[in-house]
Design an enzyme around this catalytic site. Structure first.
Site, PDB file in Angstrom:
ATOM      1  N   TYR A  32     105.446  90.483  42.617  1.00  0.00           N
ATOM      2  CA  TYR A  32     104.117  89.967  42.947  1.00  0.00           C
ATOM      3  C   TYR A  32     103.480  90.812  44.049  1.00  0.00           C
ATOM      4  CZ  TYR A  32     100.572  86.599  44.597  1.00  0.00           C
ATOM      5  OH  TYR A  32      99.411  85.986  44.976  1.00  0.00           O
ATOM      6  N   TYR A  74      99.720  94.130  45.121  1.00  0.00           N
ATOM      7  CA  TYR A  74      98.777  94.067  46.240  1.00  0.00           C
ATOM      8  C   TYR A  74      99.057  95.146  47.268  1.00  0.00           C
ATOM      9  CZ  TYR A  74      97.511  89.679  44.100  1.00  0.00           C
ATOM     10  OH  TYR A  74      97.088  88.735  43.193  1.00  0.00           O
TER      11      TYR A  74
END
Length: 522
Positions: free
Chosen positions: A362, A366
């Site tokens: 995850y 980013y």
């Protein structure tokens, strides 16, 4: 009678056109058409609402000594004028007290739109010396122009999906120029050891540090993977949280996959204001966690919406019960402000539970999106529709313009001690804790380092910092790491940077030993 009315009407129309032209002239030239089109869409000069919007949009452009369209040469010329005015002002003051001098130069800085430096530790003269320095003025003017230009672009509705995502093209250009200046300066510099005279090229040192985006990304991913290992070893859970700002911080409202319209609830807030709001929510939530003794750790990533308003993505680890309580507390604080506005309950705070207890996959998206766009392939950004790999440059320019910290770990040992231990070459005989942490750091094992550092490690620093060029105390040099029992010490050496030394060597070789300056050629 009819002719007089017609003449008066034409005069009024001409006055309105001249007013509009004057307002639009305050923006950079190629903004004028875009801002004028938005003003016309809102009703034009005949609409009081449209005129109020335009007046709010030009707030950061009016009454400036340095226009929003100023380039690097303009900023340098302005800095030269400002420092000359500062020196003349200080010279003209008759036997003033230090506080009076600082008050006068602060007033001068304010007229340039710059915040004067504060007196650190009650020492006034170092602050005055900064205002007498052309380099200080240049840095300050760069910051204020970048900030005000971006604030004007956001208010004018130019920063949005379908046009300029995250930042204006002006800020993107400024960021590219800044990085180019840094590269040129670093490539021309040489590090020299004070005692031995040993030299090495500064650009090679920078390439091997976290200033290199690839190394920075690698270190962040190493730490996230270490958090995964540590959490699994403890039997902790992992969740992903996203928090964003109330509607009044958002300049735009999305209307389609790649389109948006001005937000009627927007109050002219800058992205920096949104970041301050999120920090306040975060501080309250963490204080509530501490009062309840909740054990929560993780990574926070700040990034922009398409209209530059910030939001945070968090990877959180902790015992399942603690994590659930922490999540609900953070949700409650995130919804304290305007909880009943449309979409607040669904979008203000969002959470997902990691199926396998891992946060690395995850976080990788980013981290890469906010650094260099590496390994993102053909993935598309949900808000802008553009390739994620190509948006990293704009995200970096956004963070630089608003001075927003993009990554922060919490609830675990600090990274500075880790980095220092990776530089220690000798075994620590006096402390098993320090040695275990050193070995883990040297092996790039964040999980083992976290476990070893739980006993408490601290940096050892010089008792007194060296003086800066302005005469106040600078940062103290790090000497090593200690746990209170033993210490791992660095091989401390004193280095100086010789800026432009490599260019001087090239010039000497080209001219057969006769040293000349290449500044005019570059």
């Amino acid at each position: 009678m009819r002719d007089r009315v017609a003449a008066a009407f034409e005069a009024e129309q001409r006055r309105c056109r001249d007013w509009l032209k004057g307002m639009l002239s305050l923006f950079p030239l190629y903004w004028s058409g875009l801002v004028g089109a938005e003003h016309e869409r809102r009703g034009g000069v005949d609409s009081s609402e449209a005129n109020r919007w335009l007046l709010a949009a030009v707030e950061f452009a009016e009454g400036r000594r340095v226009p929003l369209s100023a380039g690097e040469s303009d900023l340098r010329a302005s800095a030269a004028i400002a420092v000359a005015q500062s020196k003349a002002l200080v010279t003209c003051l008759q036997s003033p007290s230090p506080d009076e001098v600082l008050q006068e130069v602060a007033a001068l800085a304010g007229r340039w739109g710059v915040r004067a430096p504060s007196a650190r530790g009650g020492e006034v003269w170092p602050a005055v010396r900064r205002v007498l320095c052309a380099r200080w003025w240049l840095r300050a003017l760069r910051r204020v122009v970048a900030h005000d230009c971006e604030a004007a672009a956001v208010r004018a509705g130019l920063v949005r999906r379908g046009l300029w995502c995250y930042v204006s093209n002006d800020q993107l250009r400024r960021r590219r120029q800044q990085l180019m200046r840094q590269r040129e300066a670093i490539q021309g510099a040489v590090l020299e050891e004070v005692e031995s005279g040993e030299q090495c090229e500064l650009d090679e040192v920078v390439k091997g540090s976290v200033a290199n985006p690839a190394i920075k990304r690698g270190e962040l991913m190493t730490r996230v993977r270490g958090c995964d290992e540590y959490a699994k070893g403890k039997g902790w859970s992992c969740e992903f949280w996203t928090i964003t700002c109330p509607s009044r911080y958002h300049a735009q409202v999305t209307t389609g996959p790649h389109s948006s319209v001005p937000n009627p609830k927007y109050e002219g807030k800058a992205p920096r204001d949104g970041q301050m709001y999120l920090r306040e929510v975060w501080a309250r939530a963490r204080a509530a966690w501490d009062r309840r003794g909740l054990q929560v750790s993780g990574l926070r990533t700040a990034e922009p919406h398409h209209d530059a308003c910030p939001h945070w993505h968090l990877v959180a680890y902790g015992p399942a019960d603690d994590l659930e309580q922490a999540r609900e507390l953070l949700r409650a604080y995130a919804l304290q402000d305007s909880p009943d506005e449309p979409g607040a309950q669904e979008r203000r705070f969002v959470h997902l539970v990691s199926v396998d207890g891992s946060g690395a996959a995850y976080a990788a998206k980013y981290i890469a999106k906010n650094i260099d766009g590496a390994n993102l392939g053909e993935g598309r950004d949900n808000e802008t529709g553009r390739k994620l790999s190509g948006m990293a440059e704009r995200v970096s320019a956004w963070a630089a313009a608003w001075r927003i910290r993009q990554f922060q770990f919490w609830g675990m040992p600090g990274v500075t001690v880790w980095r220092v231990l990776r530089k220690v070459g000798e075994v620590c005989q006096d402390s098993a804790v320090v040695e275990a942490a050193r070995l883990a750091a040297d092996a790039g094992d964040w999980c083992a380092y976290w476990s070893a550092a739980e006993g408490g490690l601290m940096l050892l620093k010089e008792e007194e910092g060296r003086l800066t060029e302005y005469g106040d105390e600078g940062s103290r040099r790090v000497l090593g790491v200690s746990d209170g029992v033993g210490a791992a010490l660095l091989a401390v050496r004193s280095w100086v940077i010789n800026w432009g030394a490599k260019r001087a060597k090239v010039a000497e070789a080209v001219t057969g030993g006769r040293l000349v300056s290449l500044d005019l050629c570059l």
